[in-house]
Design a protein around this motif. Structure first.
Motif, mmCIF file in Angstrom:
data_model
loop_
_atom_site.group_PDB
_atom_site.id
_atom_site.type_symbol
_atom_site.label_atom_id
_atom_site.label_comp_id
_atom_site.label_asym_id
_atom_site.label_seq_id
_atom_site.Cartn_x
_atom_site.Cartn_y
_atom_site.Cartn_z
ATOM 1 N N GLY A 17 0.818 -1.199 0.000
ATOM 2 C CA GLY A 17 0.000 0.000 0.000
ATOM 3 C C GLY A 17 0.853 1.250 0.000
ATOM 4 N N LEU A 18 0.381 2.221 0.722
ATOM 5 C CA LEU A 18 1.032 3.527 0.772
ATOM 6 C C LEU A 18 2.388 3.473 1.465
ATOM 7 C CD1 LEU A 18 0.606 6.523 0.137
ATOM 8 C CD2 LEU A 18 -0.502 6.750 2.348
ATOM 9 N N GLU A 19 2.603 2.477 2.328
ATOM 10 C CA GLU A 19 3.858 2.433 3.092
ATOM 11 C C GLU A 19 5.077 2.277 2.197
ATOM 12 O OE1 GLU A 19 2.570 -1.790 2.701
ATOM 13 O OE2 GLU A 19 1.543 0.030 3.319
ATOM 14 N N ARG A 20 4.949 1.544 1.106
ATOM 15 C CA ARG A 20 6.103 1.389 0.200
ATOM 16 C C ARG A 20 6.405 2.679 -0.537
ATOM 17 N NH1 ARG A 20 6.533 -4.559 -2.466
ATOM 18 N NH2 ARG A 20 6.422 -5.688 -0.514
ATOM 19 N N LYS A 21 5.361 3.412 -0.912
ATOM 20 C CA LYS A 21 5.574 4.705 -1.583
ATOM 21 C C LYS A 21 6.251 5.693 -0.636
ATOM 22 C CE LYS A 21 1.599 4.152 -4.598
ATOM 23 N NZ LYS A 21 0.239 4.608 -4.899
#
Length: 110
Positions: A17-21
């Protein structure tokens, strides 16, 4: 030899999800924030270039102290966000079987 990591049957892996971005952008955010904080000190030194009074030296020292504090605060925030993203990343992974803990056969505690 027994396999070291055994996945829990029926466990699933959640999609990224957003954590990798956020993790991918953190180095740029850290450098940009540090550069912005240091730029304040450099601009003030450029603005007061020819002034060599005692008050100017004290003001520059105080600004340097505030800039160092701002840089350390920024790095702390970036590190905290990185730890948070890493925890979310790990928690989205598959579940693993833990080692058993053999309970004593006593009915009452000692």
């Amino acid at each position: 030899m027994e396999k070291r990591w055994r996945r829990l049957p029926g466990s699933r892996t959640e999609p990224a999800g957003l954590e990798r971005k956020v993790l991918a952008r953190l180095p740029v955010i850290a450098l940009a924030g540090t550069a912005a904080c240091v730029a304040v000190s450099l601009l003030v030194r450029l603005f007061w270039w020819g002034d060599s009074s005692h008050e100017t030296a004290r003001a520059l020292q105080m600004i340097d102290i505030w800039v160092i504090a701002a840089v350390l605060l920024h790095w702390t925030i970036v590190a905290t966000v990185a730890i948070y993203c890493f925890i979310v990343f790990v928690m989205k992974g598959p579940a693993y079987v833990a080692d058993r803990y053999e309970l004593p056969d006593e009915d009452a505690p000692r």
